[in-house]
Every structure is written in C-alpha cells, then in structure tokens.
Motif scaffolding. Structure first.
Motif, PDB file in Angstrom:
ATOM      1  N   GLN A  15       5.781  14.443 -14.129  1.00  0.00           N
ATOM      2  CA  GLN A  15       6.214  14.158 -12.761  1.00  0.00           C
ATOM      3  C   GLN A  15       4.952  13.701 -12.037  1.00  0.00           C
ATOM      4  OE1 GLN A  15       6.634  17.313  -9.586  1.00  0.00           O
ATOM      5  NE2 GLN A  15       8.720  17.206 -10.317  1.00  0.00           N
ATOM      6  N   TRP A  25       2.706  12.055  -9.064  1.00  0.00           N
ATOM      7  CA  TRP A  25       2.612  11.812  -7.631  1.00  0.00           C
ATOM      8  C   TRP A  25       1.463  10.859  -7.365  1.00  0.00           C
ATOM      9  CZ3 TRP A  25       6.197  13.592  -4.216  1.00  0.00           C
ATOM     10  CH2 TRP A  25       7.059  14.593  -4.681  1.00  0.00           C
ATOM     11  N   TYR A  34      -0.238  18.165  -1.898  1.00  0.00           N
ATOM     12  CA  TYR A  34       0.447  17.758  -3.124  1.00  0.00           C
ATOM     13  C   TYR A  34      -0.300  18.169  -4.385  1.00  0.00           C
ATOM     14  CZ  TYR A  34       3.629  15.160  -0.277  1.00  0.00           C
ATOM     15  OH  TYR A  34       4.568  14.828   0.650  1.00  0.00           O
ATOM     16  N   SER A  45       0.849  -1.190   0.000  1.00  0.00           N
ATOM     17  CA  SER A  45       0.000   0.000   0.000  1.00  0.00           C
ATOM     18  C   SER A  45       0.887   1.243   0.000  1.00  0.00           C
ATOM     19  CB  SER A  45      -0.892  -0.002   1.237  1.00  0.00           C
ATOM     20  OG  SER A  45      -0.092  -0.022   2.397  1.00  0.00           O
ATOM     21  N   THR A  46       0.399   2.293  -0.626  1.00  0.00           N
ATOM     22  CA  THR A  46       1.172   3.539  -0.660  1.00  0.00           C
ATOM     23  C   THR A  46       0.962   4.295   0.644  1.00  0.00           C
ATOM     24  OG1 THR A  46       0.789   3.657  -3.027  1.00  0.00           O
ATOM     25  CG2 THR A  46       1.556   5.673  -1.960  1.00  0.00           C
ATOM     26  N   ILE A  47       2.039   4.756   1.220  1.00  0.00           N
ATOM     27  CA  ILE A  47       1.951   5.541   2.448  1.00  0.00           C
ATOM     28  C   ILE A  47       2.355   6.976   2.102  1.00  0.00           C
ATOM     29  CG2 ILE A  47       2.861   5.827   4.791  1.00  0.00           C
ATOM     30  CD1 ILE A  47       1.266   3.218   4.442  1.00  0.00           C
ATOM     31  N   GLY A  48       1.485   7.914   2.409  1.00  0.00           N
ATOM     32  CA  GLY A  48       1.780   9.303   2.046  1.00  0.00           C
ATOM     33  C   GLY A  48       1.720   9.462   0.536  1.00  0.00           C
ATOM     34  N   VAL A  49       2.857   9.773  -0.068  1.00  0.00           N
ATOM     35  CA  VAL A  49       2.902   9.865  -1.523  1.00  0.00           C
ATOM     36  C   VAL A  49       4.140   9.153  -2.050  1.00  0.00           C
ATOM     37  CG1 VAL A  49       1.685  12.074  -1.725  1.00  0.00           C
ATOM     38  CG2 VAL A  49       4.157  12.050  -1.455  1.00  0.00           C
ATOM     39  N   GLU A  50       4.038   8.691  -3.274  1.00  0.00           N
ATOM     40  CA  GLU A  50       5.214   8.167  -3.954  1.00  0.00           C
ATOM     41  C   GLU A  50       5.315   8.849  -5.312  1.00  0.00           C
ATOM     42  OE1 GLU A  50       5.429   3.854  -3.681  1.00  0.00           O
ATOM     43  OE2 GLU A  50       5.046   4.066  -1.545  1.00  0.00           O
ATOM     44  N   PHE A  51       6.470   8.759  -5.868  1.00  0.00           N
ATOM     45  CA  PHE A  51       6.788   9.639  -6.961  1.00  0.00           C
ATOM     46  C   PHE A  51       7.485   8.882  -8.076  1.00  0.00           C
ATOM     47  CE2 PHE A  51      10.322  11.972  -8.761  1.00  0.00           C
ATOM     48  CZ  PHE A  51       9.756  13.168  -9.159  1.00  0.00           C
ATOM     49  N   ALA A  52       7.151   9.209  -9.322  1.00  0.00           N
ATOM     50  CA  ALA A  52       7.904   8.664 -10.456  1.00  0.00           C
ATOM     51  C   ALA A  52       7.759   9.613 -11.646  1.00  0.00           C
ATOM     52  CB  ALA A  52       7.409   7.273 -10.826  1.00  0.00           C
ATOM     53  N   THR A  53       8.618   9.444 -12.615  1.00  0.00           N
ATOM     54  CA  THR A  53       8.540  10.322 -13.788  1.00  0.00           C
ATOM     55  C   THR A  53       8.656   9.511 -15.077  1.00  0.00           C
ATOM     56  OG1 THR A  53      10.921  10.626 -14.016  1.00  0.00           O
ATOM     57  CG2 THR A  53       9.777  12.170 -12.570  1.00  0.00           C
TER      58      THR A  53
END
Lengths: 322, 211
Positions: B64, B66, B81, B43-51
């Motif tokens: 970008q 989020w 965010y 599970s995602t906690i908070g935020v995750e990031f990729a581009t």
C-alpha cells in the motif's frame, strides 16, 4: 438564455451598479460574454461606479507593474530562490491536458504573478496548488481579448499591452481570492484542518450511512479531502466546471471558504451509493482519488450547487457550524 | 457492478515515497503500480495512494504505497502518514544535486516520525538523464552505506530498476517481519487495530499468531 443576457446587459449599463443585485444574478451562472467584467466586480477589484472603473484599472495595473520592477529581480537571491524554484517546477505540470498552459508566454505570466504574490505574502509564501487557482482567472480574462476557442489559442498573438493588462488583472483577482483563505496555506495549514473536520461533522449529519461506511473501512477525511481544500476541487472537476462553480463562489459571502465546505459535502454525498459499493479501504481510496467527473458540465455543477445551498440553509446557523 | 469481496493477501505493507518536489516520486509509483509514465504529470497535493501485490516466497504481499507531496509546507500534514509505514523510498534526482543534499533532512523526518525498524531505500531517480548527471553513484552509495540504507538507481521514464527497487524494499520488509523486527506494529492482528488516521500496518491474514 436571452432573458438572462438582457438582465446582465441592463444591469451593466447602470452608472453605479448594484453589487447585491449582481451577486443575485450571478449566483446561478454568468454568461461567458460578461464573465470577465463580472468576476472583476465580484472580486472587488473593479469599483461599482462606472466612471471610476477606468482610473482604478489603470492605477492597479501600474501598481502591479511597479511590484514587478521592485521585486521580480529578487528571485535569484538566496532567501527567495526556493520559492522561485518551486514555482518553476510546478508550472510545466499545470493542466497537462490543456495546450494553452504549455505555452512559454503563459507559463512566464504565471511565474511572475505567483512569485510576486508569494514574496508579498511571506506568512504563507507560494504553496503548491496556488498555480491551479490562477487558471480560472487566466482563461476567463483571456476571453476578453479573443473570440475563438481558447484551449489552443496562441497567446503570443496578443499585443504586449494586452498581455500586461491580463497579467495584472490575474494578479489582483488571485490576491483577492487568496486573501480570503490564507489560513489554508500558513504553517500547518490550519484552515484546511478546520474545514476537513467541519466537513466530516457535516457529512455525519447528512449521510450517516456513508459516514459509517468510511469509518468501517478506516478511510480518513484527511486522506482524500486535503486536496479538495488545498486546490478548491480543481483537481476533481474539469476547468469548465470550476469556472461555473466560481460564478457562485464569487457571488457568495465567503464563497471559497465556508460555502466551499457545503459544496464539498454535496460533492461527496453525490457519490454515496457508488462509494458504498466499494468493500475495502483500497478500492474506496482509489475511487475517492479519481471520482468520475471527466464528463461533467454545468448541469452537474448546478445540481451540486443547489444541494450545497440547501445544506447551507439548514446548517449554517446550527451549533458547531460557525 | 457486482459485489466483490476484499482482495486476499498474506501481508499488507505500507510504504511511503518521500523526497523533494519534482524528483519523480509519482512516476515511480505509477510505473510500479500501473506501468505508466507521464512526462508532465500534475504535482501531488497532500498524498496520493496506490497499491500493487507481489509474491515473495509463495506469500502474497500487498504494498500500500503513499506518494507524498514534496513541498515543505505540506510536511506538517504528510508526516502523519509515516505512522505505521514499514518501508520508505527516499527519492532524489540524479540530475539535481540539491535534491540529494536534502536527503539528510528527509532522513531526519523519517527518524522523527516513523518506526525505528522501517526499511529505507535511497533511490536515485532519472538515470535516463545520463548527460545531466550531477550526483555520482559512488557518493550516493557511500552515503547509503553510512546511514544503513539500501541504495538503488532507477529511471521511471525507461523503467530501469523500478520493479527491482520496490521488490527489494518489499523483500527486505518481509524478511524483517519474518524475523519479528517490527515490535511496535500490529503483527498478527486482523481486527481491532488501533484507530489511527492511517490504514493498518501489517496484516497477517493467514498466519495469525493469536490462533
């Protein structure tokens, strides 16, 4: 090593155990053989007086069983079903790399413990990540009943009464842990926000170069340390390292809250050089989200802990730090 | 490790992935950015990031993205965010009607926190679960129409439409940027962006209107 084992052995044999002594000894790691009982003592779940331990354990296990009888059936009620649903969504996604956690019996244990905890703590309820926080207790306490490797152990082979004991012990120790950090999980998660600010402040004092580098590329602490706080670094380190880390957390006063802050600072600055090689926001974030710790063992954790201890020693009395 | 300069691109677009827990946001992201799918991703906690960068009309657009946690409790943190986002993918699970019912709440969340001109895609994910479908495409399309959203159905598992969904989002953002729709964001500035807790929004590197 043998000397340490002997020390634990003799300490455990004393009729009224000296908790401070136990904390001192456990700070630098608990031998796995003693870990189940030591953790229960350090959590404050098991009393130090040996002759009371059996009675208290029975009482607590019964109490948890009563909660189950009283509350578990409420999970389908409208006001609780969202909590239950969230827990159910998270459990299959827990520690995907460890087969133990994919077993139905294990997931059912987690489901009940987390659900009961959530409805008895309405100020926070269940928050994603709490399931992770139960895993160290589960693997450590499971070790009481088995001697083989636990990653692939079939939990169904345990007796029903052992499973019930295990479940109740996990409930009470998880409760003790969460009690100390409940403001991490209440509305707007104020505990986490405070600690993120403290971490930033601390890092700017101990590694100004790294701090400037992060600022220059507009990396904000909340973007990468939120998870460090919400899940107590459990997403950043292998489970074996977390177990070792918790030996120390449980031996510290307020380990999961204030000492964790120093550990996070030591952890971040350990990657200082590597982070400073990254030259833009994107690559910095990618690295921060996937710090290379997969192969970490006790050795690396010990170094982080030693560094954290130094930081605590230098800064815990300083103004703006507690 | 040798020194690498920052990657070149013409535009940087910030996109947010939102929607209920378990609808497949993280897998949409990993399918688009790494061509990976994980049946039991954490599970995602908070935020995750990729581009990921794509080329539209000869311009290199860097997305970008989020990915946010779905649980309500994180909302106070994650809504920060939305600031600076020019695109949003509002995801539900076609096999879970409740996740579609919650779209209203997510949309309100966006209206409250994001730029008025943000491009919003309504994404019905998990079309591979045909036999379990609980949200009819027509209903979702109608909802999207009423609320001025772009509608698309995807499957992160079998890749259907994932590429297309992100492309469409980025195309539309690009169109709006070209038409100068985003008055509140910092088009044309490569430096001295206001310090927010986010990375800057749209960067026009080569076509700076100050020049």
């Amino acid at each position: 090593d043998k000397a340490k084992l002997d020390k634990f052995q003799s300490l455990m044999l004393t009729p009224s155990l000296d908790l401070d002594e136990l904390k001192k000894l456990s700070w630098s790691g608990v031998p796995s053989k003693f870990r189940p009982i030591v953790w229960k003592l350090l959590c404050g779940y098991l009393p130090a007086a040996q002759d009371r331990q059996g009675i208290i354990l029975d009482k607590k296990r019964q109490e948890y069983h009563n909660y189950l009888e009283q509350y578990y059936s409420t999970r389908h009620q409208e006001i609780h079903q969202e909590t239950h649903r969230q827990i159910q969504i998270d459990l299959p996604r827990m520690c995907p790399s460890i087969p133990l956690f994919q077993q139905e019996t294990v997931q059912q244990i987690f489901e009940r413990v987390l659900y009961i905890w959530a409805i008895r703590h309405p100020a926070s309820g269940y928050v994603q990540g709490m399931n992770d926080l139960m895993t160290p207790f589960f693997v450590v306490f499971l070790n009481e009943y088995i001697s083989s490797t636990i990653d692939t152990f079939k939990v169904d082979t345990l007796s029903r009464s052992d499973l019930q004991k295990l479940e109740a012990d996990c409930y009470w120790c998880l409760s003790k842990l969460l009690d100390g950090i409940q403001d991490n999980y209440t509305f707007a998660q104020p505990g986490i926000q405070t600690r993120i600010n403290q971490l930033k402040d601390l890092v700017s004092r101990i590694d100004a170069t790294l701090q400037r580098h992060l600022e220059q590329h507009r990396v904000e602490y909340i973007q990468f340390t939120f998870r460090w706080m919400n899940n107590l670094l459990m997403r950043e380190l292998p489970l074996r390292c977390i177990v070792r880390l918790w030996d120390t957390y449980l031996s510290e006063q307020d380990g999961f809250a204030s000492f964790h802050l120093y550990v996070c600072a030591a952890f971040l600055t350990k990657f200082s050089t590597q982070l400073q090689r990254e030259r833009d926001f994107h690559s910095l974030m990618m690295l921060l989200q996937n710090l290379p710790t997969q192969h970490w063992n006790d050795e690396e954790v010990t170094m982080i802990l030693a560094e954290a201890y130094k930081l605590k020693f230098s800064f815990s009395g300083a103004p703006r730090h507690f | 490790m040798s020194f690498q300069g920052p990657e070149e691109y013409d535009y940087l677009f910030k996109i947010v992935l939102i929607g209920d827990s378990g609808v497949g946001k993280s897998n949409l992201l990993s399918r688009f950015t790494r061509n990976e799918f994980n049946l039991e991703s954490k599970s995602t906690i908070g935020v995750e990031f990729a581009t990921r960068s794509i080329v539209v009309e000869g311009k290199k657009l860097k997305a970008q993205i989020w990915d946010t946690a779905g649980q309500e409790r994180f909302r106070a943190i994650t809504s920060a965010y939305y600031r600076g986002a020019v695109g949003a993918m509002l995801v539900y699970d076609i096999a879970k009607h409740a996740t579609f019912e919650n779209i209203d709440r997510w949309l309100k969340e966006l209206r409250d926190h994001a730029d008025d001109n943000i491009v919003v895609l309504l994404v019905g994910n998990k079309t591979d679960l045909r036999h379990l479908r609980a949200v009819m495409s027509e209903d979702a399309a109608e909802y999207a129409d009423r609320n001025n959203l772009i509608f698309i159905e995807t499957s992160a598992l079998d890749s259907t439409n994932v590429e297309h969904a992100f492309q469409q989002c980025l195309n539309e953002v690009y169109k709006r940027v070209a038409d100068r729709h985003f008055s509140n964001v910092n088009i044309g500035q490569t430096t001295a962006l206001p310090t927010t807790n986010l990375q800057s929004t749209i960067l026009e590197k080569k076509f700076c209107c100050n020049s």
